[in-house]
Enzyme design. Structure first.
Site, short mmCIF file in Angstrom:
data_model
loop_
_atom_site.label_atom_id
_atom_site.label_comp_id
_atom_site.label_asym_id
_atom_site.label_seq_id
_atom_site.Cartn_x
_atom_site.Cartn_y
_atom_site.Cartn_z
N TYR A 35 -43.88 21.49 -57.87
CA TYR A 35 -45.15 21.10 -58.48
C TYR A 35 -45.30 19.58 -58.40
O TYR A 35 -44.38 18.85 -58.71
CB TYR A 35 -45.23 21.57 -59.93
CG TYR A 35 -45.16 23.06 -60.07
CD1 TYR A 35 -46.00 23.87 -59.32
CD2 TYR A 35 -44.24 23.66 -60.92
CE1 TYR A 35 -45.94 25.25 -59.42
CE2 TYR A 35 -44.18 25.03 -61.03
CZ TYR A 35 -45.03 25.83 -60.27
OH TYR A 35 -44.96 27.18 -60.38
N HIS A 47 -51.06 23.43 -60.39
CA HIS A 47 -50.33 23.24 -61.65
C HIS A 47 -50.97 22.13 -62.47
O HIS A 47 -50.28 21.33 -63.09
CB HIS A 47 -48.84 22.97 -61.40
CG HIS A 47 -47.94 23.80 -62.25
ND1 HIS A 47 -47.30 23.30 -63.35
CD2 HIS A 47 -47.60 25.10 -62.18
CE1 HIS A 47 -46.58 24.26 -63.92
NE2 HIS A 47 -46.76 25.36 -63.24
MG MG Z 1 -48.91 28.93 -61.98
#
Ligand code: MG
Length: 401
Positions: free
Chosen positions: A159, A209
């Site tokens: 992320y 995210h």
């Molecule tokens: Mg997710």
């Protein structure tokens, strides 16, 4: 009139078989041998969920008729007057899912039959491919395609796309640093590579995210439209959902949102205004199967499909609950799948299996899943302070995870 079957005990089981700390509720009934399991996993704050269950919900539900799932859910949600929030919702989910499990066992039916019966034999799943460079992402996508997966989420560097060059000020504190603009450039490069290499047949997904500023997220959603994603996930933080209207007006990238949501105030307008395409709450985080059923039915009327959150911090019991909802919902879209290891399968007999990109039920009554409590006790939960959520921008300032 026969005496109702009642709740005799609420047992809370915590275990950590594979990195994530899991919370499972075991509801014991007045009927010898009859019990139910429910997922109450909020892995980052599991102590608080255990306390809510043992100190507040257990005295509230003891002695109640197990058949009255809807009433118990409605009353439990407002019994503390202040409602929603991840701790309370997860605690209620543990009770709620266990009650559905019990009702299925009493009826001799799988939960999907209680919901209205199967719309499909199995649920299509997507899994996660990552890599440090576009070529490594492509290699992992091909590996999953060879295993039969037809839906694959592609990330690079985790992320926030860590690995981008960062210029931090002197004295900047430790943290999970990322560069939002570098992330955008790198992800577009990666997606162009992967789509170009593997062609159009495989469905690709991506999860931002919630790491971009709203206007950058709008730009990114436009930029990735050319790659024909199956969906773009969590492009905005829950606090910024008003920006979905602008994103929607500017591109046809399919949008998925919801794993951080706690309250109907968050998901309802996105569904009724048709601002997203996939609603993907974390089922225990919203309070269990009972609210998920209401959400799925509402979403169905507005052309929004379900894609329930399915990470490793949804317990195997929670994954079983997801699957029953998936098999029933006419508007099922896709199921996220985290590929549990052998130990987790041993600890949770009946954990759904995935073959050739589909998750299959075992058709046993209730949720069809159990727990080996002796084995679970060998893997107690560990305590630590979360690091990955201590996200920072290049100048060291705090960011949302
Ligand atoms: Mg997710």
């Amino acid at each position: 009139m026969t005496q109702p079957v009642t709740i005799r005990d609420v047992q809370v089981i915590t275990t950590q078989p594979s990195g994530q700390r899991l919370v499972i509720v075991k509801l014991i009934t007045s009927e010898p041998g009859l019990y139910g399991l429910g997922c109450a996993t909020f892995t980052q704050r599991f102590h608080a969920v255990v306390a809510a269950l043992e100190g507040h919900l257990k005295p509230f539900v003891l002695g109640r008729d197990v058949s009255r799932i809807e009433e118990i859910w409605q009353m439990a949600m407002v019994n503390g007057y202040w409602r929603n929030g991840p701790v309370l919702n997860n605690a209620i989910s543990g009770i709620d899912q266990a009650l559905w499990d019990i009702k299925g066992k009493m009826a001799g039916m799988p939960v999907y039959d209680l919901l209205g019966g199967k719309c499909r034999e199995a649920a299509a799943v997507y899994t996660h491919a990552d890599g440090r460079e576009p070529q490594e992402v492509e290699d992992n996508v091909r590996k999953f395609m060879a295993e039969g997966y037809r839906y694959i989420r592609i990330q690079m560097g985790g992320y926030g796309g860590r690995g981008a060059a960062l210029a931090k000020p002197d004295g900047a504190p430790d943290g999970a640093y990322f560069d939002p603009r570098g992330y955008m450039r790198n992800m577009l490069r990666m997606m162009a590579h992967v789509r170009g290499a593997v062609g159009e047949e495989v469905e690709l997904l991506h999860d931002i995210h919630e790491r971009l500023s709203p206007i950058d997220a709008v730009q990114f959603a436009k930029d990735v439209e050319q790659f024909r994603l199956f969906f773009l996930e969590d492009s905005l933080a829950p606090e910024d959902i008003a920006w979905f209207r602008m994103m929607r007006a500017q591109c046809a990238t399919p949008l998925a949102m919801g794993e951080l949501f706690n309250s109907p105030h968050e998901w309802l307008p996105l569904i009724t205004d048709r601002l997203i395409d996939f609603i993907r709450m974390h089922v225990s985080q919203m309070g269990g199967i009972t609210p998920a059923r209401h959400v799925a039915a509402t979403a169905n009327m507005f052309g929004v499909r379900t894609a329930w959150h399915g990470p490793g911090d949804t317990s195997p019991v929670g994954h079983a609950a997801n699957l029953h909802l998936d098999l029933w919902a006419p508007n099922f879209g896709i199921q996220e799948w985290c590929r549990f290891n052998e130990l987790v399968y041993e600890m949770f007999p009946g954990l759904p299996v995935v073959r050739n990109g589909y998750m299959y039920p075992n058709d046993k009554p209730g949720l069809g899943i159990d727990i080996d409590e002796k084995l679970a006790a060998k893997y107690p939960c560990q305590d630590w302070v979360e690091g990955w959520t201590q996200t920072r921008l290049p100048d060291g300032g705090p960011a949302r995870p």
